[in-house]
Design an enzyme around this catalytic site. Structure first.
Site, short mmCIF file in Angstrom:
data_model
loop_
_atom_site.label_atom_id
_atom_site.label_comp_id
_atom_site.label_asym_id
_atom_site.label_seq_id
_atom_site.Cartn_x
_atom_site.Cartn_y
_atom_site.Cartn_z
N ARG A 15 0.83 -1.21 0.00
CA ARG A 15 0.00 0.00 0.00
C ARG A 15 0.86 1.25 0.00
NH1 ARG A 15 -3.26 0.39 4.73
NH2 ARG A 15 -1.69 -0.93 5.67
N ASN A 33 -6.23 -2.55 2.35
CA ASN A 33 -6.27 -4.00 2.53
C ASN A 33 -7.71 -4.46 2.68
OD1 ASN A 33 -3.48 -4.23 2.51
ND2 ASN A 33 -3.31 -4.20 4.73
#
Length: 77
Positions: A15, A33
């Site tokens: 990320r 996520n």
């Protein structure tokens, strides 16, 4: 554009690195996520830059191991 990234992509800096790539391309968006182990990437910007992002997601230079990327929106193949 929305991309669902499958593989070993959680807990590896995916990320964070995706956020840097979004900024490098000048795109608005982010990555989060999901409980199923995927990462969802959402981005907004010029189509050519979205296509570059999808290429980067699929290109093998991301952290972890991407097995597939499902894209919906303007950067569809």
């Amino acid at each position: 554009m929305r991309a669902v990234v499958h593989g070993h992509v959680q807990g590896v800096g995916f990320r964070w690195t995706t956020g840097r790539e979004l900024a490098r391309l000048g795109l608005d968006g982010g990555a989060r996520n999901e409980a199923d182990g995927t990462v969802v990437v959402q981005a907004r910007g010029p189509r050519a830059d979205l296509e570059r992002l999808v290429g980067w997601l699929r290109g093998g230079s991301t952290p972890g191991r991407v097995t597939s990327v499902d894209v919906t929106g303007p950067a569809d193949d």
